[in-house]
Scaffold this active site. Structure first.
Site, PDB file in Angstrom:
ATOM      1  CD  GLU A 161     161.468  -7.486 -54.933  1.00 43.62           C
ATOM      2  OE1 GLU A 161     161.687  -9.209 -54.624  1.00 43.62           O
ATOM      3  OE2 GLU A 161     160.601  -6.996 -55.466  1.00 43.62           O
ATOM      4  CE  LYS A 183     159.270 -10.416 -52.695  1.00 43.67           C
ATOM      5  NZ  LYS A 183     159.455 -10.342 -54.432  1.00 43.67           N
ATOM      6  CB  CYS A 236     158.130  -6.441 -53.684  1.00 39.94           C
ATOM      7  SG  CYS A 236     156.943  -5.736 -54.813  1.00 39.94           S
TER       8      CYS A 236
END
Length: 656
Positions: A46, A116, A172
């Protein structure tokens, strides 16, 4: 993708916070390195282009502009990587918001952008200060990157096809939510999930993350490739450990060594064919997919066919994953001990229930001094102990014949005596000779009639003794023998309960060794250890002049470790003979255990016997399933006895 395998890498470059040029150099170096190793795809952490810990700099025009410049440099570099998918992380401004994004790149193009979905804002995380969550429906679904670039798909939860494999991307925190986006992506067909992460390191977090990834790959029946930020991130409040994991359907294929600085990566082959087979076989997976009310999204705008390529890997290449030559046997001693105890408890529970259900307190077991009958007797004694029954209710019968050696006969007697069971010795010689006279068979002709007459006589004795004592005949044949049909029909093929029916031969030896390790009886231990060392044999042919065993099973049908390997991949995954052969090369030939011709020879034997002997399996007695595969006609394996093996054998002929 070659032979159903897709080679993936998870990489963590050395980063310098806010220096996009330096970070791009490290990313490009890793791209070149994994390309040399024929990777099909590589995922980076990321925000790897900027570093994750830039904080308020994420709203700096200078950082955002230079992040795009570095992204363009990486994209142009991939024009020379021959269709390798590269997934990197960087911030992207769209409208009045900045998004934490993954960029999927190949062939000099950005194929898709994944923002995300879940933005953490608790404990040490303050991402909502800088980033917006993935846009909901109604917001822009495409993004402009630089002058002259096409509009790029900009959507979370989408899947795309690359090199014949459908992939999904999450970032994540997405993995840590109650219903990760990867669940929906897997149901939409994603076979590999890539996760770009920047998870900081805390006590126990590495192990927890690894468990989370294993669980998600199992739940989604997919490959899961995870790369997290590492050395170079700001240490103001956090430390980053460059965690890298590659998992497949609950199994960790590869993980990196913790606390390694510099540019690091791991690489492994994910078995796409195994994933597809399990999704096909697990009907609940598709039932769950059918309940999803949303249509699948397409991440890549380009025609997937344009990213299909010819295989790069020669057929006999070494795979970048461990192929266990003994898939039924745990590799670690501690795990093997636990597995043995678990299997024995399953066998004991099954036998105990059968005795209770039939209100039977007596068992009859034929004891040859070989592995299978030994294990059956050991399980029987433990079952009687658990039920509070006297071991004298177990009648062990040794039935010496024309091929019985002093070694096996002596071990049979010692074992029965040390276990405290009732003992009977009944020679089959006179009865079998009378039978030969009755059917006019020449006893000097040691053919199948000669052998099977002995096996059937032994079974008749056991059945009649069971009638005498009011008991049940306990079967001794194992899973490997059932696969090969290595049993005499209506002879040792038959019993009232087959306690070893779910145990492969490679495990029978370890289970027997486990009993030897835990017993306090010296005579029992000595007998068990010698039984383990005795060549496997039905002892139906007279022994050598010096009394040693002449008829060795593995000389006739092949090594059981090979047959168990073939059996595992035939039943567990339904793989083709060609693919099983390729796996066997990696497991055995490349390690110097067997050469190519030997493996091919015995694989032909396996498939020929496996098909031709199905009629025996269709008439099996009951017996407990103990592992992931079984051959019970009432359970795991239902095949017509008339099925032809020609296609399977033809495929092996083509390998010669």
């Amino acid at each position: 993708m070659k032979d159903g395998f897709f080679r993936v890498a998870a990489a963590s470059p050395l980063v310098t916070v806010a220096d996009t040029e330096a970070n791009a150099e490290h990313i490009l170096k890793i791209i070149d390195d994994v390309r040399e190793r024929d990777a099909d795809a590589v995922v980076f952490p990321e925000m790897c282009i900027t570093a994750y810990t830039c904080a308020d700099l994420f709203h700096s025009e200078t950082l955002l502009k230079n992040a795009l410049r570095a992204l363009r440099q990486i994209t142009e570099h991939t024009a020379d990587t021959e269709d390798m998918l590269v997934i990197v992380g960087a911030p992207l401004r769209v409208g009045n918001a900045v998004y934490n994004c993954a960029f999927a790149i190949a062939n000099g193009m950005v194929l898709g952008i994944v923002p995300k979905t879940y933005i953490p804002n608790y404990n040490e995380f303050y991402e909502k200060r800088w980033f917006a969550p993935a846009p909901a429906n109604g917001l822009p679904s495409h993004a402009d990157l630089w002058d002259g670039a096409e509009q790029i798909p900009f959507v979370a939860g989408a899947t795309g096809v690359f090199a014949g494999v459908r992939i999904g991307i999450e970032i994540c925190e997405d993995l840590w939510t109650p219903i990760p986006p990867s669940c929906a992506m897997a149901l939409d067909g994603a076979e590999i999930i890539f996760n770009l992460s920047a998870s900081d390191d805390l006590i126990g977090k590495r192990a927890y993350t690894a468990d989370l990834i294993r669980q998600q790959s199992a739940r989604c029946i997919c490959g899961y490739v995870y790369a997290s930020a590492g050395f170079g991130e700001s240490s103001t409040d956090l430390v980053f450990d460059a965690k890298q994991f590659i998992a497949e359907n609950g199994r960790m294929l590869s993980s990196n060594k913790p606390w390694t600085s510099g540019d690091t990566y791991i690489i492994a082959d994910i078995d796409i064919e195994a994933i597809r087979r399990d999704r096909l076989h697990n009907t609940s997976f598709d039932d769950c997919r059918a309940k999803q009310d949303k249509l699948p999204l397409q991440l890549f705008a380009k025609d997937p066919a344009s990213f299909l390529r010819s295989p790069r890997h020669p057929f006999d290449d070494t795979l970048l994953r461990d192929i266990d030559p003994h898939p039924f046997v745990p590799s670690s001693a501690e795990h093997l001990k636990e597995r043995c105890e678990e299997i024995i408890n399953i066998q004991v529970a099954g036998l105990a229930q059968r005795l209770n259900a039939t209100r039977c307190g007596k068992l009859v077991v034929g004891i040859s001094g070989g592995l299978d009958s030994t294990l059956a007797l050991l399980v029987a004694t433990r079952t009687f102990d658990r039920l509070g029954l006297d071991r004298s209710g177990i009648t062990g019968v040794t039935m010496p014949g024309f091929g019985t050696t002093d070694r096996t006969h002596g071990n049979a007697l010692t074992l029965m005596r040390s276990l405290g069971v009732s003992m009977r010795e009944i020679s089959i010689a006179a009865a079998v000779n009378q039978h030969f006279a009755d059917i006019e068979h020449d006893p000097t002709v040691h053919d199948v009639t000669y052998e099977n007459s002995q096996a059937r006589e032994r079974t008749q004795i056991l059945m009649d003794v069971a009638n005498q004592v009011g008991g049940m005949v306990l079967g001794t044949g194992d899973l490997s023998e059932l696969a090969l049909g290595w049993a005499t029909y209506n002879g040792d093929h038959m019993s009232m309960y087959g306690v070893n029916a779910g145990v492969p031969k490679t495990l029978v030896r370890h289970l027997t060794r486990y009993f030897a390790d835990i017993t306090e009886n010296a005579d029992e231990r000595a007998a068990l250890l010698d039984i383990i060392d005795t060549p496997i044999s039905p002892e139906l042919i007279p022994a050598e002049p010096d009394g040693t065993i002449k008829q060795k099973t593995e000389d006739l049908v092949g090594p059981y470790e090979l047959h168990d390997f073939f059996l595992y991949y035939t039943l567990r995954y339904g793989f083709s003979p060609k693919r099983i052969f390729m796996l066997a090369l990696n497991a055995f030939a490349f390690a110097g255990a067997y050469d190519r011709d030997t493996i091919l020879r015995w694989e032909r034997t396996f498939f020929r016997r496996f098909f031709n002997q199905q009629f025996k399996r269709s008439a099996l007695p009951d017996g407990p399933k103990v592992g992931s595969v079984c051959l019970s006609p009432r359970g795991d394996w239902r095949m017509p006895s008339d099925a032809s093996s020609s296609l399977w054998l033809k495929e092996l002929e083509d390998l010669q």
